[in-house]
Design a protein around this motif. Structure first.
Motif, PDB file in Angstrom:
ATOM      1  N   THR A   1       0.961  -1.093  -0.116  1.00 43.27           N
ATOM      2  CA  THR A   1       0.006   0.004  -0.131  1.00 43.27           C
ATOM      3  C   THR A   1       0.859   1.352  -0.205  1.00 43.27           C
ATOM      4  OG1 THR A   1      -0.246  -0.354   2.373  1.00 43.27           O
ATOM      5  CG2 THR A   1      -1.799  -0.904   0.959  1.00 43.27           C
ATOM      6  N   TYR A   2       2.028   1.408   0.664  1.00 44.79           N
ATOM      7  CA  TYR A   2       2.965   2.382   0.660  1.00 44.79           C
ATOM      8  C   TYR A   2       3.429   2.499  -0.532  1.00 44.79           C
ATOM      9  CZ  TYR A   2       6.824   5.449   1.525  1.00 44.79           C
ATOM     10  OH  TYR A   2       7.872   6.513   1.378  1.00 44.79           O
ATOM     11  N   LEU A   3       3.845   1.486  -1.599  1.00 48.34           N
ATOM     12  CA  LEU A   3       4.636   1.702  -2.576  1.00 48.34           C
ATOM     13  C   LEU A   3       3.322   2.042  -3.788  1.00 48.34           C
ATOM     14  CD1 LEU A   3       6.847  -1.736  -2.945  1.00 48.34           C
ATOM     15  CD2 LEU A   3       7.359   0.726  -2.606  1.00 48.34           C
ATOM     16  N   ALA A   4       2.053   1.648  -3.634  1.00 49.54           N
ATOM     17  CA  ALA A   4       1.065   1.893  -4.596  1.00 49.54           C
ATOM     18  C   ALA A   4       0.763   3.568  -4.307  1.00 49.54           C
ATOM     19  CB  ALA A   4      -0.197   0.993  -4.231  1.00 49.54           C
ATOM     20  N   GLY A   5       0.901   3.994  -3.190  1.00 50.78           N
ATOM     21  CA  GLY A   5       0.700   5.346  -2.848  1.00 50.78           C
ATOM     22  C   GLY A   5       1.794   6.193  -3.091  1.00 50.78           C
ATOM     23  N   HIS A   6       2.888   5.762  -3.615  1.00 53.74           N
ATOM     24  CA  HIS A   6       3.929   6.680  -3.733  1.00 53.74           C
ATOM     25  C   HIS A   6       4.087   6.758  -5.418  1.00 53.74           C
ATOM     26  CE1 HIS A   6       7.785   8.457  -3.698  1.00 53.74           C
ATOM     27  NE2 HIS A   6       7.814   8.539  -2.534  1.00 53.74           N
TER      28      HIS A   6
ATOM     29  N   PRO B   1       0.271  -0.216 -10.146  1.00 45.57           N
ATOM     30  CA  PRO B   1      -0.487   0.844 -10.405  1.00 45.57           C
ATOM     31  C   PRO B   1      -0.584   1.813  -9.248  1.00 45.57           C
ATOM     32  CG  PRO B   1      -1.655  -1.300  -9.541  1.00 45.57           C
ATOM     33  CD  PRO B   1      -0.382  -1.611 -10.012  1.00 45.57           C
ATOM     34  N   TYR B   2      -0.525   3.081  -9.399  1.00 48.11           N
ATOM     35  CA  TYR B   2      -0.391   4.220  -8.690  1.00 48.11           C
ATOM     36  C   TYR B   2      -1.925   4.497  -8.142  1.00 48.11           C
ATOM     37  CZ  TYR B   2      -0.091   9.127  -6.755  1.00 48.11           C
ATOM     38  OH  TYR B   2      -0.226  10.074  -5.905  1.00 48.11           O
ATOM     39  N   VAL B   3      -1.918   4.226  -6.910  1.00 51.49           N
ATOM     40  CA  VAL B   3      -3.508   4.634  -6.039  1.00 51.49           C
ATOM     41  C   VAL B   3      -3.036   5.763  -5.226  1.00 51.49           C
ATOM     42  CG1 VAL B   3      -5.329   3.587  -4.945  1.00 51.49           C
ATOM     43  CG2 VAL B   3      -3.957   2.130  -6.365  1.00 51.49           C
ATOM     44  N   PRO B   4      -3.496   6.971  -5.545  1.00 57.46           N
ATOM     45  CA  PRO B   4      -3.317   8.224  -4.641  1.00 57.46           C
ATOM     46  C   PRO B   4      -4.015   8.002  -3.028  1.00 57.46           C
ATOM     47  CG  PRO B   4      -3.933   8.936  -6.786  1.00 57.46           C
ATOM     48  CD  PRO B   4      -4.078   7.337  -6.779  1.00 57.46           C
ATOM     49  N   ASN B   5      -3.175   8.175  -2.480  1.00 53.33           N
ATOM     50  CA  ASN B   5      -3.830   8.599  -0.736  1.00 53.33           C
ATOM     51  C   ASN B   5      -3.670   6.973  -0.197  1.00 53.33           C
ATOM     52  OD1 ASN B   5      -4.133  11.149  -1.079  1.00 53.33           O
ATOM     53  ND2 ASN B   5      -6.177  10.803  -1.725  1.00 53.33           N
ATOM     54  N   SER B   6      -3.297   5.709  -0.925  1.00 50.92           N
ATOM     55  CA  SER B   6      -3.444   4.474  -0.522  1.00 50.92           C
ATOM     56  C   SER B   6      -2.200   4.226   0.515  1.00 50.92           C
ATOM     57  CB  SER B   6      -3.486   3.429  -1.517  1.00 50.92           C
ATOM     58  OG  SER B   6      -2.104   3.564  -2.400  1.00 50.92           O
ATOM     59  N   GLY B   7      -1.233   5.088   0.325  1.00 52.66           N
ATOM     60  CA  GLY B   7      -0.105   4.702   1.268  1.00 52.66           C
ATOM     61  C   GLY B   7      -0.356   4.787   2.930  1.00 52.66           C
ATOM     62  N   GLU B   8      -1.516   5.780   3.137  1.00 53.38           N
ATOM     63  CA  GLU B   8      -1.829   5.754   4.529  1.00 53.38           C
ATOM     64  C   GLU B   8      -2.181   4.486   4.943  1.00 53.38           C
ATOM     65  OE1 GLU B   8      -1.909   8.577   7.634  1.00 53.38           O
ATOM     66  OE2 GLU B   8      -1.245   8.626   5.526  1.00 53.38           O
ATOM     67  N   LEU B   9      -2.597   3.553   4.271  1.00 52.65           N
ATOM     68  CA  LEU B   9      -2.941   2.333   4.723  1.00 52.65           C
ATOM     69  C   LEU B   9      -1.877   1.551   5.594  1.00 52.65           C
ATOM     70  CD1 LEU B   9      -5.647   1.122   2.151  1.00 52.65           C
ATOM     71  CD2 LEU B   9      -6.079   1.848   4.238  1.00 52.65           C
ATOM     72  N   ALA B  10      -0.597   1.910   5.155  1.00 49.64           N
ATOM     73  CA  ALA B  10       0.408   1.350   5.819  1.00 49.64           C
ATOM     74  C   ALA B  10       0.358   1.603   7.389  1.00 49.64           C
ATOM     75  CB  ALA B  10       1.806   1.783   5.276  1.00 49.64           C
ATOM     76  N   ILE B  11      -0.173   2.677   7.875  1.00 48.45           N
ATOM     77  CA  ILE B  11      -0.494   2.845   9.097  1.00 48.45           C
ATOM     78  C   ILE B  11      -1.318   1.875   9.558  1.00 48.45           C
ATOM     79  CG2 ILE B  11      -1.335   4.591  10.772  1.00 48.45           C
ATOM     80  CD1 ILE B  11       1.310   5.376   9.715  1.00 48.45           C
ATOM     81  N   VAL B  12      -2.413   1.448   8.999  1.00 41.98           N
ATOM     82  CA  VAL B  12      -3.456   0.604   9.318  1.00 41.98           C
ATOM     83  C   VAL B  12      -2.892  -0.816   9.612  1.00 41.98           C
ATOM     84  CG1 VAL B  12      -5.687  -0.399   9.391  1.00 41.98           C
ATOM     85  CG2 VAL B  12      -5.338   1.741   8.386  1.00 41.98           C
TER      86      VAL B  12
ATOM     87  N   ALA C   1     -11.155  -9.633   6.485  1.00 46.94           N
ATOM     88  CA  ALA C   1     -11.817  -8.678   5.512  1.00 46.94           C
ATOM     89  C   ALA C   1     -11.039  -7.371   5.442  1.00 46.94           C
ATOM     90  CB  ALA C   1     -13.161  -8.277   5.966  1.00 46.94           C
ATOM     91  N   ALA C   2     -10.347  -6.845   6.275  1.00 47.21           N
ATOM     92  CA  ALA C   2      -9.563  -5.775   6.268  1.00 47.21           C
ATOM     93  C   ALA C   2      -8.512  -5.937   5.173  1.00 47.21           C
ATOM     94  CB  ALA C   2      -9.062  -5.377   7.668  1.00 47.21           C
ATOM     95  N   LEU C   3      -7.736  -7.035   5.340  1.00 51.27           N
ATOM     96  CA  LEU C   3      -6.656  -7.358   4.627  1.00 51.27           C
ATOM     97  C   LEU C   3      -7.253  -7.495   2.831  1.00 51.27           C
ATOM     98  CD1 LEU C   3      -4.537  -9.884   6.629  1.00 51.27           C
ATOM     99  CD2 LEU C   3      -3.850  -7.698   6.091  1.00 51.27           C
ATOM    100  N   GLY C   4      -8.183  -8.145   2.848  1.00 54.83           N
ATOM    101  CA  GLY C   4      -8.821  -8.456   1.597  1.00 54.83           C
ATOM    102  C   GLY C   4      -9.185  -7.037   1.008  1.00 54.83           C
ATOM    103  N   LEU C   5      -9.739  -6.155   1.638  1.00 55.00           N
ATOM    104  CA  LEU C   5     -10.063  -4.577   1.194  1.00 55.00           C
ATOM    105  C   LEU C   5      -8.890  -3.976   0.712  1.00 55.00           C
ATOM    106  CD1 LEU C   5     -12.075  -2.487   0.575  1.00 55.00           C
ATOM    107  CD2 LEU C   5     -11.975  -1.736   3.003  1.00 55.00           C
ATOM    108  N   MET C   6      -7.673  -4.330   1.468  1.00 52.51           N
ATOM    109  CA  MET C   6      -6.703  -3.234   1.363  1.00 52.51           C
ATOM    110  C   MET C   6      -6.038  -4.016   0.156  1.00 52.51           C
ATOM    111  SD  MET C   6      -4.721  -2.429   4.782  1.00 52.51           S
ATOM    112  CE  MET C   6      -5.121  -3.925   5.762  1.00 52.51           C
TER     113      MET C   6
END
Length: 214
Positions: free
Chosen positions: A146-151, A161-172, A205-210
């Motif tokens: 998620t960090y790499l996808a958000g960078h 694929p670049y997914v803006p703002n997804s890097g914050e999921l690294a905190i979760v 479910a959380a892992l699947g969503l991420m």
């Protein structure tokens, strides 16, 4: 016999509080992940509660459990596509030119990933420490993904694929790793507490969503 269950409540509480303390609360992905995790956790809690109250191993019926999981998943996927707008294009990692626009079929694909991951963890939660170990290692993996996808630059460099703002999921993911390590101390053989469906369904479910987001 006699070992308490529903230890997943402790994990979900720790993950939720730590995420609210450290994550960017303006990030939609963070709120959606927490909402899905807690919704699946509630489904698991109902299942565990019925097992304890009625003193049998059945809990919720398969139809009720799967129906509730499907409703939560479809609502979450609708938010992803219609509100956040991540799109329905499936990108194959490391092959930039390989893209498949699934359209409405993405709902079915996302359902398979999220509900499948949730129940996979639930089925794995059978022996002392068996489920929480893979959850920790998988959370570390998705924290990186998620960090790499958000960078933007790293995603471009790695052909993902670049997914803006997804890097914050690294905190979760980090909070899941730390909560899992704390739980493992008491869940390792001989287990002093079991995760129960409340934890297994929610964390899967959380892992699947991420996975779908990233």
């Amino acid at each position: 016999s006699g070992t308490p269950t529903m230890g997943g409540i402790l994990i979900l509480f720790s993950v939720t509080v730590a995420t609210l303390l450290w994550a960017d609360l303006s990030n939609s992905f963070v709120w959606l992940t927490l909402a899905v995790m807690l919704a699946f956790g509630f489904i698991g809690w109902l299942d565990d509660y019925k097992k304890i109250k009625e003193k049998n191993s059945k809990g919720l019926s398969e139809r009720a459990k799967m129906g509730a999981q499907t409703l939560v998943t479809l609502a979450a996927v609708w938010v992803l596509f219609e509100w956040i707008g991540i799109g329905t294009v499936l990108t194959v990692p490391f092959f930039r030119e390989v893209t498949i626009d699934l359209g409405w079929l993405y709902y079915a694909f996302a359902w398979l990933v999220i509900v499948g991951a949730s129940n996979a963890v639930n089925l794995t939660d059978g022996l002392d420490g068996l489920a929480i170990g893979p959850i920790i290692s998988t959370s570390i993996t998705f924290g990186i993904l998620t960090y790499l996808a958000g960078h933007a630059k790293l995603a471009e460099y790695l052909y993902i694929p670049y997914v803006p703002n997804s890097g914050e999921l690294a905190i979760v993911c980090s909070t899941m790793v730390c909560a899992g390590m704390g739980f493992l101390w008491f869940n390792a053989h001989p287990a002093q507490v079991f995760m129960g469906d409340v934890g297994a369904l929610a964390l899967g479910a959380a892992l699947g969503l991420m996975a779908v987001i990233s």
